[in-house]
Scaffold this motif. Structure first.
Motif, PDB file in Angstrom:
ATOM      1  N   TRP A 136      13.050   9.298 -15.890  1.00 55.44           N
ATOM      2  CA  TRP A 136      12.793   7.855 -15.804  1.00 55.44           C
ATOM      3  C   TRP A 136      11.533   7.583 -14.979  1.00 55.44           C
ATOM      4  O   TRP A 136      10.697   6.767 -15.359  1.00 55.44           O
ATOM      5  CB  TRP A 136      13.995   7.124 -15.198  1.00 55.44           C
ATOM      6  CG  TRP A 136      13.736   5.657 -15.039  1.00 55.44           C
ATOM      7  CD1 TRP A 136      13.866   4.694 -15.988  1.00 55.44           C
ATOM      8  CD2 TRP A 136      13.287   4.981 -13.849  1.00 55.44           C
ATOM      9  NE1 TRP A 136      13.513   3.465 -15.470  1.00 55.44           N
ATOM     10  CE2 TRP A 136      13.158   3.616 -14.157  1.00 55.44           C
ATOM     11  CE3 TRP A 136      12.978   5.412 -12.563  1.00 55.44           C
ATOM     12  CZ2 TRP A 136      12.736   2.675 -13.223  1.00 55.44           C
ATOM     13  CZ3 TRP A 136      12.558   4.477 -11.633  1.00 55.44           C
ATOM     14  CH2 TRP A 136      12.444   3.127 -11.960  1.00 55.44           C
ATOM     15  N   ARG A 137      11.409   8.298 -13.853  1.00 54.02           N
ATOM     16  CA  ARG A 137      10.242   8.083 -12.979  1.00 54.02           C
ATOM     17  C   ARG A 137       8.936   8.427 -13.700  1.00 54.02           C
ATOM     18  O   ARG A 137       7.944   7.708 -13.582  1.00 54.02           O
ATOM     19  CB  ARG A 137      10.383   8.888 -11.686  1.00 54.02           C
ATOM     20  CG  ARG A 137      11.463   8.319 -10.756  1.00 54.02           C
ATOM     21  CD  ARG A 137      11.380   8.904  -9.351  1.00 54.02           C
ATOM     22  NE  ARG A 137      11.572  10.339  -9.322  1.00 54.02           N
ATOM     23  CZ  ARG A 137      12.726  10.953  -9.079  1.00 54.02           C
ATOM     24  NH1 ARG A 137      13.800  10.241  -8.829  1.00 54.02           N
ATOM     25  NH2 ARG A 137      12.801  12.261  -9.060  1.00 54.02           N
ATOM     26  N   ARG A 154      17.251   5.432 -11.513  1.00 50.69           N
ATOM     27  CA  ARG A 154      16.079   5.617 -10.659  1.00 50.69           C
ATOM     28  C   ARG A 154      16.037   7.022 -10.035  1.00 50.69           C
ATOM     29  O   ARG A 154      14.986   7.463  -9.582  1.00 50.69           O
ATOM     30  CB  ARG A 154      16.060   4.575  -9.546  1.00 50.69           C
ATOM     31  CG  ARG A 154      15.733   3.184 -10.028  1.00 50.69           C
ATOM     32  CD  ARG A 154      15.782   2.177  -8.887  1.00 50.69           C
ATOM     33  NE  ARG A 154      15.553   0.835  -9.362  1.00 50.69           N
ATOM     34  CZ  ARG A 154      16.496   0.030  -9.822  1.00 50.69           C
ATOM     35  NH1 ARG A 154      17.752   0.441  -9.874  1.00 50.69           N
ATOM     36  NH2 ARG A 154      16.193  -1.179 -10.247  1.00 50.69           N
ATOM     37  N   ASP A 155      17.172   7.703 -10.019  1.00 53.52           N
ATOM     38  CA  ASP A 155      17.244   9.064  -9.490  1.00 53.52           C
ATOM     39  C   ASP A 155      16.762  10.109 -10.505  1.00 53.52           C
ATOM     40  O   ASP A 155      16.578  11.269 -10.150  1.00 53.52           O
ATOM     41  CB  ASP A 155      18.684   9.414  -9.083  1.00 53.52           C
ATOM     42  CG  ASP A 155      19.209   8.533  -7.962  1.00 53.52           C
ATOM     43  OD1 ASP A 155      18.397   8.054  -7.150  1.00 53.52           O
ATOM     44  OD2 ASP A 155      20.435   8.309  -7.913  1.00 53.52           O
ATOM     45  N   LYS A 171       8.135   5.692 -16.197  1.00 47.70           N
ATOM     46  CA  LYS A 171       7.563   4.528 -15.519  1.00 47.70           C
ATOM     47  C   LYS A 171       6.096   4.780 -15.172  1.00 47.70           C
ATOM     48  O   LYS A 171       5.238   3.906 -15.347  1.00 47.70           O
ATOM     49  CB  LYS A 171       8.373   4.216 -14.259  1.00 47.70           C
ATOM     50  CG  LYS A 171       7.917   2.986 -13.526  1.00 47.70           C
ATOM     51  CD  LYS A 171       8.803   2.748 -12.297  1.00 47.70           C
ATOM     52  CE  LYS A 171       8.055   1.900 -11.299  1.00 47.70           C
ATOM     53  NZ  LYS A 171       8.478   2.094  -9.953  1.00 47.70           N
ATOM     54  N   GLU A 172       5.802   5.977 -14.715  1.00 48.05           N
ATOM     55  CA  GLU A 172       4.422   6.357 -14.385  1.00 48.05           C
ATOM     56  C   GLU A 172       3.520   6.271 -15.626  1.00 48.05           C
ATOM     57  O   GLU A 172       2.391   5.785 -15.553  1.00 48.05           O
ATOM     58  CB  GLU A 172       4.419   7.779 -13.819  1.00 48.05           C
ATOM     59  CG  GLU A 172       3.087   8.276 -13.359  1.00 48.05           C
ATOM     60  CD  GLU A 172       3.187   9.700 -12.804  1.00 48.05           C
ATOM     61  OE1 GLU A 172       2.295  10.500 -13.157  1.00 48.05           O
ATOM     62  OE2 GLU A 172       4.134  10.006 -12.054  1.00 48.05           O
ATOM     63  N   GLU A 218       7.230  14.484 -20.696  1.00 47.14           N
ATOM     64  CA  GLU A 218       8.325  13.510 -20.843  1.00 47.14           C
ATOM     65  C   GLU A 218       9.198  13.867 -22.049  1.00 47.14           C
ATOM     66  O   GLU A 218      10.422  13.852 -21.957  1.00 47.14           O
ATOM     67  CB  GLU A 218       7.747  12.097 -20.992  1.00 47.14           C
ATOM     68  CG  GLU A 218       8.785  11.015 -21.124  1.00 47.14           C
ATOM     69  CD  GLU A 218       9.466  10.661 -19.816  1.00 47.14           C
ATOM     70  OE1 GLU A 218      10.267   9.719 -19.814  1.00 47.14           O
ATOM     71  OE2 GLU A 218       9.221  11.317 -18.781  1.00 47.14           O
ATOM     72  N   GLU A 271      14.249  12.079 -12.776  1.00 47.65           N
ATOM     73  CA  GLU A 271      12.816  12.384 -12.858  1.00 47.65           C
ATOM     74  C   GLU A 271      12.242  11.908 -14.191  1.00 47.65           C
ATOM     75  O   GLU A 271      11.096  11.433 -14.260  1.00 47.65           O
ATOM     76  CB  GLU A 271      12.593  13.890 -12.688  1.00 47.65           C
ATOM     77  CG  GLU A 271      11.152  14.283 -12.702  1.00 47.65           C
ATOM     78  CD  GLU A 271      10.935  15.782 -12.576  1.00 47.65           C
ATOM     79  OE1 GLU A 271       9.840  16.223 -12.952  1.00 47.65           O
ATOM     80  OE2 GLU A 271      11.844  16.504 -12.129  1.00 47.65           O
ATOM     81  N   PRO A 285      10.864   4.242 -20.291  1.00 45.60           N
ATOM     82  CA  PRO A 285      11.793   4.167 -19.155  1.00 45.60           C
ATOM     83  C   PRO A 285      12.891   3.124 -19.361  1.00 45.60           C
ATOM     84  O   PRO A 285      14.000   3.283 -18.845  1.00 45.60           O
ATOM     85  CB  PRO A 285      10.891   3.810 -17.967  1.00 45.60           C
ATOM     86  CG  PRO A 285       9.713   3.132 -18.569  1.00 45.60           C
ATOM     87  CD  PRO A 285       9.517   3.796 -19.906  1.00 45.60           C
TER      88      PRO A 285
END
Length: 123
Positions: free
Chosen positions: A14-15, A9-10, A18-19, A108, A12, A51
């Motif tokens: 992955w974030r 989750r830390d 997810k977005e 990404e 970027e 993700p």
């Protein structure tokens, strides 16, 4: 000083993945009903795969395994890019939505390639 990464989750990468998945779910809501088990399903699976593979690879003990999961996420990016293009060509996705998704997928993909390079150097 760099922040210690304790969880996927830390990351970027992955974030953003997810977005992208959330955006694909949102934008595919308006697709024709007959595409629910076709293009919509394929797009959503590819989007969720990005993700998910990053997260699964992160918890692996060996860098070789992590790298393999990152390559799968990268493949899902390419798959989703194709599906976004098709969706726009078929008139299901507006050009603006296509441009936004393709820009995020490009970012990404570049982040994934960079992370793969870093893992290659450390092994």
């Amino acid at each position: 000083m760099a922040t210690k990464i304790k969880s996927f989750r830390d990351l970027e990468v992955w974030r953003l993945g997810k977005e992208i998945a959330l955006e694909v779910y949102q934008s595919s809501k308006s697709f024709p009903k007959e595409e629910m088990y076709g293009l919509v399903s394929q797009m959503r699976r590819a989007a969720v795969s990005i993700p998910s593979n990053i997260a699964e690879g992160f918890i692996r003990i060996h860098n070789k395994e992590y790298r393999q999961f990152l390559y799968m996420a990268l493949g899902s990016c390419a798959e989703l890019e194709t599906q976004v293009e098709l969706s726009c060509d078929l008139g299901f996705l507006p050009s603006r939505g296509k441009g936004n998704l393709l820009e995020k997928l490009d970012h990404e993909s570049r982040m994934l390639k960079s992370l793969i390079k870093k893992i290659n150097v450390s092994t």
